[in-house]
Design an enzyme around this catalytic site. Sequence first.
Site: not given
Length: 242
Positions: A22, A209
Site C-alpha cells: 500500500e 473485494d
Amino acid sequence: MNDIFYRKGNVMIGIIGAMDTEVAKLKELMTEVEVVEASSMEFYKGKLNGREAVVVRAGIGKVNAACCTQVMIDRFPVSCVINTGIAGSLRAEIDIGDIVLATDAIEHDMDVAVFGYAPGQVPGLDTDAFAADEKLRQAAKESCIEVNPDIHVHEGRVVSGDQFISGKEKKEWLIRTFDGYCTEMEGAAIAHVAYLNQVPFLIVRAISDKADDSAEVDYPTFEAKAIEHSVRLITDLAGRFV
C-alpha cells in the site's frame, strides 16, 4: 482543528498504509528521503510531488495503526494524516476498483452494549464516529475524478475492526448497524488517534473485494489495481498543497 489549506507554505502530510504493497510505490515516488526508525517502524520523510511528506507502513490491525499514528504525530510536524489502503465494499453500487473517501469512521468491533452504549461507541468519548476533514475529502474527491476517470469515487462511513470480513451475514450486520460503505482493519483506529490529538485526517480506501463469500477470491486478483488507483490519488492530492 488547524485548517491546512490556509497554511500551504508550512504543511507536512502524514501518509499511513497497513501493508508494504500500500505504500511501496509512494516511497518510490518520494525525493530527498530520510528514513527515521521508531517503534519498529520505518518512517520515510521527504517530498512527494513537491510537498513535504512522511510515509510509513503501520502493519495490519487497529493496535499497529493506532501506535503508528501517535508516533507519527509525536515525531513529525504533520498537519494532517491520510490513511491509504484497500477495503471490502459494503454496498452494491461500490464496485471493485472504486474509491471510498471517509465521511467518518467507526470501530465496529467495539461493543460495551451491556452498559448501555451503542455499538461502536467508545466509553468516555463524546462521539461514536470520528469525522474526517471535509476540505481534505473535497480535495481528494477532485483529485480522484481527475486522475482516476475510469472508476467512481464515493463518500461515506468506513467501519474498522480486527477481522477480515468475508461472510454475507457479518456484511449485512455492518450495513444494518453502522450504514457502512466499506470495511477494513485500520482506518477507525487512525481516526481515533487523530481525533484525540486534534489533527485533521482522511481515510482513502480502494475497493479490492465485496466483503462476502467471494472476498478470498477477489482480494488477490484486484489488490494491485486498487492500490494503483490510490497511489495516483494520493500523489495528486499531495501536489495540491504546493
